[in-house]
Each structure stands twice: as structure tokens, then as C-alpha cells.
Write a protein that holds these residues in place. Structure first.
Motif, PDB file in Angstrom:
ATOM      1  N   UNK A 148       0.829  -1.206   0.000  1.00  0.00           N
ATOM      2  CA  UNK A 148       0.000   0.000   0.000  1.00  0.00           C
ATOM      3  C   UNK A 148       0.863   1.255   0.000  1.00  0.00           C
ATOM      4  N   UNK A 149       0.396   2.350  -0.613  1.00  0.00           N
ATOM      5  CA  UNK A 149       1.156   3.605  -0.552  1.00  0.00           C
ATOM      6  C   UNK A 149       1.164   4.204   0.855  1.00  0.00           C
ATOM      7  N   UNK A 150       0.084   3.967   1.609  1.00  0.00           N
ATOM      8  CA  UNK A 150      -0.029   4.572   2.936  1.00  0.00           C
ATOM      9  C   UNK A 150      -1.029   3.830   3.805  1.00  0.00           C
ATOM     10  N   UNK A 151      -2.143   4.473   4.130  1.00  0.00           N
ATOM     11  CA  UNK A 151      -3.106   3.855   5.038  1.00  0.00           C
ATOM     12  C   UNK A 151      -3.890   2.725   4.372  1.00  0.00           C
ATOM     13  N   UNK A 152      -4.621   2.008   5.206  1.00  0.00           N
ATOM     14  CA  UNK A 152      -5.521   0.948   4.732  1.00  0.00           C
ATOM     15  C   UNK A 152      -6.952   1.399   5.044  1.00  0.00           C
ATOM     16  N   UNK A 171       9.873  -2.947   7.358  1.00  0.00           N
ATOM     17  CA  UNK A 171      10.797  -1.980   6.768  1.00  0.00           C
ATOM     18  C   UNK A 171      10.594  -1.966   5.258  1.00  0.00           C
ATOM     19  N   UNK A 172      10.346  -0.798   4.707  1.00  0.00           N
ATOM     20  CA  UNK A 172       9.951  -0.707   3.303  1.00  0.00           C
ATOM     21  C   UNK A 172      10.853   0.238   2.522  1.00  0.00           C
ATOM     22  N   UNK A 173      10.661   0.194   1.206  1.00  0.00           N
ATOM     23  CA  UNK A 173      11.325   1.098   0.276  1.00  0.00           C
ATOM     24  C   UNK A 173      10.254   1.694  -0.642  1.00  0.00           C
ATOM     25  N   UNK A 174      10.532   2.846  -1.274  1.00  0.00           N
ATOM     26  CA  UNK A 174       9.538   3.433  -2.188  1.00  0.00           C
ATOM     27  C   UNK A 174       9.189   2.474  -3.325  1.00  0.00           C
ATOM     28  N   UNK A 175       7.914   2.470  -3.707  1.00  0.00           N
ATOM     29  CA  UNK A 175       7.424   1.626  -4.798  1.00  0.00           C
ATOM     30  C   UNK A 175       6.771   2.529  -5.838  1.00  0.00           C
ATOM     31  N   UNK A 176       7.128   2.315  -7.094  1.00  0.00           N
ATOM     32  CA  UNK A 176       6.588   3.131  -8.171  1.00  0.00           C
ATOM     33  C   UNK A 176       5.883   2.245  -9.183  1.00  0.00           C
ATOM     34  N   UNK A 177       4.729   2.713  -9.652  1.00  0.00           N
ATOM     35  CA  UNK A 177       3.933   1.942 -10.598  1.00  0.00           C
ATOM     36  C   UNK A 177       4.728   1.677 -11.871  1.00  0.00           C
ATOM     37  N   UNK A 178       4.684   0.409 -12.338  1.00  0.00           N
ATOM     38  CA  UNK A 178       5.367   0.034 -13.562  1.00  0.00           C
ATOM     39  C   UNK A 178       6.864  -0.146 -13.424  1.00  0.00           C
ATOM     40  N   UNK A 197       4.051  -0.092   3.479  1.00  0.00           N
ATOM     41  CA  UNK A 197       3.659   1.234   2.977  1.00  0.00           C
ATOM     42  C   UNK A 197       4.882   1.975   2.445  1.00  0.00           C
ATOM     43  N   UNK A 198       4.635   3.150   1.868  1.00  0.00           N
ATOM     44  CA  UNK A 198       5.754   4.009   1.493  1.00  0.00           C
ATOM     45  C   UNK A 198       6.499   4.381   2.775  1.00  0.00           C
ATOM     46  N   UNK A 199       7.823   4.387   2.764  1.00  0.00           N
ATOM     47  CA  UNK A 199       8.573   4.669   4.005  1.00  0.00           C
ATOM     48  C   UNK A 199       8.283   6.037   4.613  1.00  0.00           C
ATOM     49  N   UNK A 200       7.799   6.974   3.815  1.00  0.00           N
ATOM     50  CA  UNK A 200       7.508   8.308   4.350  1.00  0.00           C
ATOM     51  C   UNK A 200       6.143   8.383   5.031  1.00  0.00           C
ATOM     52  N   UNK A 201       5.337   7.329   4.916  1.00  0.00           N
ATOM     53  CA  UNK A 201       4.005   7.344   5.514  1.00  0.00           C
ATOM     54  C   UNK A 201       4.102   7.329   7.035  1.00  0.00           C
ATOM     55  N   UNK A 202       3.418   8.269   7.680  1.00  0.00           N
ATOM     56  CA  UNK A 202       3.393   8.345   9.135  1.00  0.00           C
ATOM     57  C   UNK A 202       2.289   7.452   9.673  1.00  0.00           C
TER      58      UNK A 202
END
Length: 281
Positions: A16-20, A63-70, A43-48
Motif C-alpha cells: 500500500x502507498x499509505x493507510x488501509x 521496513x519498506x522502500x519506495x514503490x513506483x507503478x510500472x 507502505x511508502x517509508x515516508x508514511x506516518x
């Protein structure tokens, strides 16, 4: 049972990019089944994270890393979720979900379907059109030929043996990372192709997550609040053609999850929870 005499568990892995936003529905789904599931959220690591302490999702973030579509980062995130879930030896089935996914049946039905399954569920098919074979890069040959090339849904479910193989696999991973770039999308081709070549006998070649591709474009249709009715949900739950489940047995129950449900669908979905989960959830 596992070797430690603890029950088999299903790992629910949320990318997920952030919340659920649909988490209250999932809370109802999981209620009363502690010890039979694990949850992992990427989630995106910047998500609080503001998950309440009493939520079933509290403490499930990895622990996550940024995910980009495609982008290949999507495959890396999937492998990261699997690697975390594999640390628990009780986890025997692993399902990838998004923030817009909902469960279509109660936990007991879902658990029985997956734990008893002899195969994994990775959509994998030979799409001969531009959106399939047209994305093949000849530089992948001879390791991957155009006859090996497969397409499929990103949203998979696998058993422990296949999950271990996916995390460990490096040869095809490296080829895709080097040679599959838009309009080749790794999340639609890497697993379907790699599993087809190496582990075809372990796979059902179908997904258990429903999406609606009735509109043209790169993304499936989003479902909104006004669409959420008993008839609509049942059309997804039982509207598929029959599919094969274990030893050539056919069943009308071909999908266990569905997406993409917008946040505004939460209220009517909660009202229809007795339809999905029964009256004793």
C-alpha cells in the motif's frame, strides 16, 4: 500442523502507498481467528503510521522502500513482504493484497480453501497480442524465449515452497531487472514467466483476486459507494465460470478477494458484512 505443533497460518501481505482505508472490514474478517493468520504491511517509508494500539494492524508494518507503478521496485516490494513472512515457520500460505482489496468470504471459508489447496494461485497465460508477447525483449533469449513468456495479475497467492523459491530466485530476476522496462511491466510478467518455466506444476495459472478490466486503459475499474449492493457482491463472489480446484474438482468459488474498492465503499461494505462473513463474525 507444523513441526512445532502450532496451527498453519496464512500470511496476509498488504502492499500500500499509505493507510488501509478498508481496515475496519478486515478487522471484522480476522476477528476471532487469532493464531491462524499473520499480517504484514508494506507502505511508502515516508508514511506516518497512526494505527491505534488496539487495531489488529498495529505493529504489522515492515521496513519498506519506495514503490513506483510500472517499476521494478514493485517486484522488490513483493519479495520483501515474502521474506518477512517466511521468517515465521507457521506461515504456510502467502497472499498479496492492496489497500483497495476486500475479502469476499468469511475467514473460515478462506482459510480452508487456501490451506487445503494443493496448488498456488499465480495468474499466468500466453497473451499473444501487443500487451503480452509484444512486451517481450529478445535480449532475454536464450534464457527466456518468446514461447516461455507469460502475462498475469500481480495479485498472487502461493504456498511456502513457492514463496521460498521466489525469494531465492536470482537468474530470471536479474534478466527482468535489466531488460524489462515500460511498456514491459515486471509485476505483470516476472512471476508468471519465471513460475511457468521453473515451477509450472506447482501453479494453478489463475488468480483468486477479482478485478474488472471492462474499461480500456492501464488500470482496472474502481468500484464506488453507489455500486455496493448484495447483488453486486454476489455477482463477484459467484459470477465466474467454474474453475478447477484440487484433483480436477470444479467449483463456482474461483475468487476469494476483490479490488479496487474506493474508501467511500467502506460504510456499505460494513453494512453488508453479514452477507460476506455470516452473522457470527
Amino acid at each position: 500442523m507444523t513441526t512445532t505443533n502450532t496451527p498453519y497460518k496464512i500470511a496476509f501481505m498488504f502492499l500500500t502507498p499509505g493507510p488501509l482505508p478498508l481496515s475496519p472490514l478486515w478487522e471484522l474478517f480476522f476477528k476471532g481467528h487469532k493464531g491462524l493468520f499473520s499480517i504484514y504491511v508494506h507502505p511508502h517509508p515516508s508514511y506516518n503510521d497512526t494505527t491505534p494500539h488496539d487495531s489488529i494492524f498495529y505493529g504489522t508494518r515492515i521496513t519498506s522502500q519506495p514503490v513506483y507503478w510500472g517499476d521494478f521496485s514493485m517486484v522488490d516490494a513483493e519479495r520483501r513482504l515474502l521474506a518477512n513472512a517466511l521468517l515465521d515457520p507457521s506461515n504456510q500460505r502467502f497472499v498479496l493484497l492492496s489497500d483497495s482489496c476486500i475479502p469476499l468470504f468469511n475467514f473460515t471459508t478462506t482459510y480452508s480453501y487456501l490451506i487445503s489447496s494443493k496448488l498456488s494461485y499465480i495468474s499466468s497465460y500466453d497473451e499473444k497480442r501487443k500487451s503480452g508477447r509484444g512486451r517481450y525483449n529478445p535480449q532475454m533469449s536464450p534464457n527466456i524465449t518468446i514461447q516461455d513468456w507469460r502475462k498475469g495479475s500481480q495479485w498472487f497467492e502461493v504456498n511456502r515452497d513457492l514463496a521460498l523459491a521466489i525469494v531465492d530466485e536470482q537468474n530470471y530476476y536479474s534478466l527482468f531487472k535489466e531488460y524489462c522496462h515500460p511498456p514491459c511491466y515486471n509485476d505483470e510478467h516476472y512471476l508468471p514467466t519465471m513460475v511457468n518455466i521453473l515451477y509450472g506444476e506447482l501453479n494453478s495459472n489463475r488468480t483468486i483476486t477479482h478485478v474488472d478490466w471492462s474499461i480500456a486503459g492501464p488500470h482496472p475499474r474502481k468500484f464506488v459507494r453507489s455500486e455496493i449492493t448484495e447483488e453486486f457482491l454476489n455477482s463477484i463472489r459467484f459470477g465466474s465460470n467454474e474453475c478447477v480446484y484440487n484433483d480436477n474438482t470444479t467449483t463456482p468459488m474461483c475468487v476469494l478477494f476483490a479490488r479496487k474498492f474506493t474508501p467511500g465503499t467502506l460504510k456499505p461494505l460494513l453494512m453488508l458484512a453479514p452477507l460476506l462473513f455470516g452473522t457470527n463474525y
